[in-house]
Scaffold this active site. Structure first.
Site, mmCIF file in Angstrom:
data_model
loop_
_atom_site.group_PDB
_atom_site.id
_atom_site.type_symbol
_atom_site.label_atom_id
_atom_site.label_comp_id
_atom_site.label_asym_id
_atom_site.label_seq_id
_atom_site.Cartn_x
_atom_site.Cartn_y
_atom_site.Cartn_z
ATOM 1 N N LYS A 197 -6.534 5.132 -9.727
ATOM 2 C CA LYS A 197 -5.443 5.323 -8.756
ATOM 3 C C LYS A 197 -5.686 6.596 -7.959
ATOM 4 O O LYS A 197 -5.896 7.670 -8.519
ATOM 5 C CB LYS A 197 -4.078 5.380 -9.448
ATOM 6 N N THR A 256 0.855 -1.197 0.000
ATOM 7 C CA THR A 256 0.000 0.000 0.000
ATOM 8 C C THR A 256 0.887 1.243 0.000
ATOM 9 O O THR A 256 1.899 1.291 0.701
ATOM 10 C CB THR A 256 -0.916 0.002 1.249
ATOM 11 N N THR A 257 0.499 2.225 -0.780
ATOM 12 C CA THR A 257 1.305 3.455 -0.880
ATOM 13 C C THR A 257 0.675 4.553 -0.017
ATOM 14 O O THR A 257 -0.472 4.440 0.439
ATOM 15 C CB THR A 257 1.374 3.928 -2.345
ATOM 16 N N ASN A 288 6.616 -0.106 -4.828
ATOM 17 C CA ASN A 288 6.652 -0.715 -6.159
ATOM 18 C C ASN A 288 7.405 -2.041 -6.107
ATOM 19 O O ASN A 288 8.609 -2.070 -5.884
ATOM 20 C CB ASN A 288 7.317 0.233 -7.157
ATOM 21 N N HIS A 332 -1.076 6.688 -14.762
ATOM 22 C CA HIS A 332 -1.720 5.517 -14.146
ATOM 23 C C HIS A 332 -3.207 5.502 -14.494
ATOM 24 O O HIS A 332 -3.786 6.537 -14.820
ATOM 25 C CB HIS A 332 -1.583 5.543 -12.622
HETATM 26 N N1 LIG Z 1 3.668 -1.769 -4.183
HETATM 27 C C1 LIG Z 1 3.235 -2.056 -5.418
HETATM 28 O O1 LIG Z 1 3.940 -2.668 -6.241
HETATM 29 C C2 LIG Z 1 1.838 -1.624 -5.799
HETATM 30 C C3 LIG Z 1 1.298 -1.943 -7.042
HETATM 31 C C4 LIG Z 1 -0.023 -1.576 -7.316
HETATM 32 C C5 LIG Z 1 -0.766 -0.895 -6.362
HETATM 33 N N2 LIG Z 1 -0.180 -0.567 -5.171
HETATM 34 C C6 LIG Z 1 -0.908 0.085 -4.080
HETATM 35 O O2 LIG Z 1 -1.580 -0.950 -3.363
HETATM 36 C C7 LIG Z 1 -2.804 -0.434 -2.841
HETATM 37 C C8 LIG Z 1 -3.979 -1.281 -3.363
HETATM 38 O O3 LIG Z 1 -4.002 -1.194 -4.763
HETATM 39 P P1 LIG Z 1 -5.199 -1.858 -5.588
HETATM 40 O O4 LIG Z 1 -4.907 -1.541 -7.003
HETATM 41 O O5 LIG Z 1 -5.426 -3.261 -5.163
HETATM 42 O O6 LIG Z 1 -6.431 -0.947 -5.060
HETATM 43 P P2 LIG Z 1 -7.989 -1.301 -5.040
HETATM 44 O O7 LIG Z 1 -8.347 -2.125 -6.230
HETATM 45 O O8 LIG Z 1 -8.702 -0.032 -4.786
HETATM 46 O O9 LIG Z 1 -8.129 -2.252 -3.762
HETATM 47 C C9 LIG Z 1 -7.986 -1.824 -2.438
HETATM 48 C C10 LIG Z 1 -8.828 -2.763 -1.604
HETATM 49 O O10 LIG Z 1 -8.534 -2.578 -0.227
HETATM 50 C C11 LIG Z 1 -9.775 -2.673 0.462
HETATM 51 N N3 LIG Z 1 -9.643 -2.097 1.797
HETATM 52 C C12 LIG Z 1 -9.701 -0.790 2.186
HETATM 53 N N4 LIG Z 1 -9.550 -0.692 3.515
HETATM 54 C C13 LIG Z 1 -9.406 -1.963 3.981
HETATM 55 C C14 LIG Z 1 -9.224 -2.517 5.274
HETATM 56 N N5 LIG Z 1 -9.162 -1.751 6.393
HETATM 57 N N6 LIG Z 1 -9.133 -3.866 5.392
HETATM 58 C C15 LIG Z 1 -9.216 -4.676 4.310
HETATM 59 N N7 LIG Z 1 -9.391 -4.190 3.049
HETATM 60 C C16 LIG Z 1 -9.478 -2.846 2.902
HETATM 61 C C17 LIG Z 1 -10.744 -1.942 -0.441
HETATM 62 O O11 LIG Z 1 -12.066 -2.250 -0.111
HETATM 63 P P3 LIG Z 1 -13.235 -1.116 -0.328
HETATM 64 O O12 LIG Z 1 -13.246 -0.839 -1.805
HETATM 65 O O13 LIG Z 1 -14.438 -1.802 0.202
HETATM 66 O O14 LIG Z 1 -12.785 0.085 0.477
HETATM 67 C C18 LIG Z 1 -10.332 -2.523 -1.791
HETATM 68 O O15 LIG Z 1 -10.945 -3.774 -2.035
HETATM 69 C C19 LIG Z 1 -2.860 1.048 -3.256
HETATM 70 O O16 LIG Z 1 -2.296 1.826 -2.222
HETATM 71 C C20 LIG Z 1 -1.950 1.094 -4.482
HETATM 72 O O17 LIG Z 1 -1.385 2.374 -4.701
HETATM 73 C C21 LIG Z 1 1.098 -0.931 -4.872
#
Ligand SMILES: NC(=O)c1ccc[n+]([C@@H]2O[C@H](COP(=O)([O-])OP(=O)(O)OC[C@H]3O[C@@H](n4cnc5c(N)ncnc54)[C@H](OP(=O)(O)O)[C@@H]3O)[C@@H](O)[C@H]2O)c1
Length: 232
Positions: free
Chosen positions: A142, A79-80, A105, A138
């Site tokens: 995002k 998570t970012t 990343n 992106h």
């Molecule tokens: N490090 C890396 O390589 C990388 C790569 C891609 C993305 N990311 C980051 O990773 C994060 C997630 O990305 P994503 O693309 O998967 O986003 P996403 O599709 O929006 O998914 C986030 C999920 O987290 C859930 N969530 C929110 N609060 C929660 C909690 N307290 N407990 C459990 N689940 C919860 C959300 O549910 P609701 O919709 O019900 O709120 C949603 O299903 C972002 O911060 C993104 O910037 C990092």
């Protein structure tokens, strides 16, 4: 590994798919509605899990990571947008003997790209005829801008070329998982270095690699430390 997934969004689903393909077991998935402020995370919920993957939202990550740290769990977090809380989270991880590996990343190629960008920037230091800047693109969903990777990229560029600011322009639209481009531009020529993620599976594969590496370790680590332990 027996895996717990915190967050069942785009990344959570990509990790689950790849984990099964690599012979791991997804033992539990914790979704947002049952986990207000990390309240859904308990020892009972994580029984039998040796690795937790946390990919949620910037505002949710600190509570999740603090609660997982109190449980002494081993966690990979992608998570970012929560880095301001890192000192607090790190202290609790160390106090309870758990492990955390985090990165904005998890693409190994991006980590090589960041170092290549720093090397390139060193070549341009003091060359006043060029303007240096970053553009990152992106998908429309995002939430944060600039991306965590763009912030890291700007930091690496400033290390290599200390005289320049490297302003970042963020574009949000469409479906692309992430593109970062550095440009050095002069009136009659332009030099560009670009990383393009073709699929978010690259991040999922890197996160799983990080989880495999973290088994048996305690403490706080970055993906960069894991990849470049010997040569920073
Ligand atoms: N490090 C890396 O390589 C990388 C790569 C891609 C993305 N990311 C980051 O990773 C994060 C997630 O990305 P994503 O693309 O998967 O986003 P996403 O599709 O929006 O998914 C986030 C999920 O987290 C859930 N969530 C929110 N609060 C929660 C909690 N307290 N407990 C459990 N689940 C919860 C959300 O549910 P609701 O919709 O019900 O709120 C949603 O299903 C972002 O911060 C993104 O910037 C990092």
């Amino acid at each position: 590994m027996r895996i717990a997934l915190i967050g069942n969004g785009k990344m959570g689903r990509a990790i689950a798919q790849l984990a099964l393909e690599r012979g791991h077991t997804v033992a539990t998935i914790v979704e947002s509605e049952e986990n207000h402020r990390g309240g859904g995370l308990s020892q009972a919920r994580l029984t039998g899990c040796d690795m937790v993957f946390e990919f949620t939202r910037p505002e949710a990550a600190p509570d999740n990571l603090l609660q997982l740290a109190r449980l002494g769990a081993r966690v990979v977090s992608g998570t970012t947008g929560w880095s301001a809380r890192l000192p607090e989270v790190s202290a609790v991880v160390k106090e309870h003997g758990g492990a955390l590996l985090f990165s904005p990343n998890f693409s190994p190629g991006v980590q090589l790209f960041l170092r290549t960008a720093r090397d390139m920037a060193r070549r341009f230091e003091g060359r006043t005829g060029f303007d240096g800047f970053v553009v990152e693109t992106h998908h429309a969903a995002k939430l944060d801008a600039p991306s965590g990777t763009a912030v890291a990229l700007r930091g690496m560029l400033r290390q290599g070329d200390q005289g320049r600011e490297f302003p970042v322009t963020s574009i949000r639209g469409g479906h692309a998982p992430g593109t970062h481009r550095v440009t050095y531009d002069a009136p009659f020529e332009s030099i560009r270095l670009e990383h393009e993620a073709r699929s978010r599976h690259v991040f999922a594969a890197g996160a799983l690699l990080a989880g495999e590496w973290l088994q048996g370790r305690s403490g706080v680590f970055t993906f960069e430390q894991m990849l470049f332990e010997e040569d920073s």
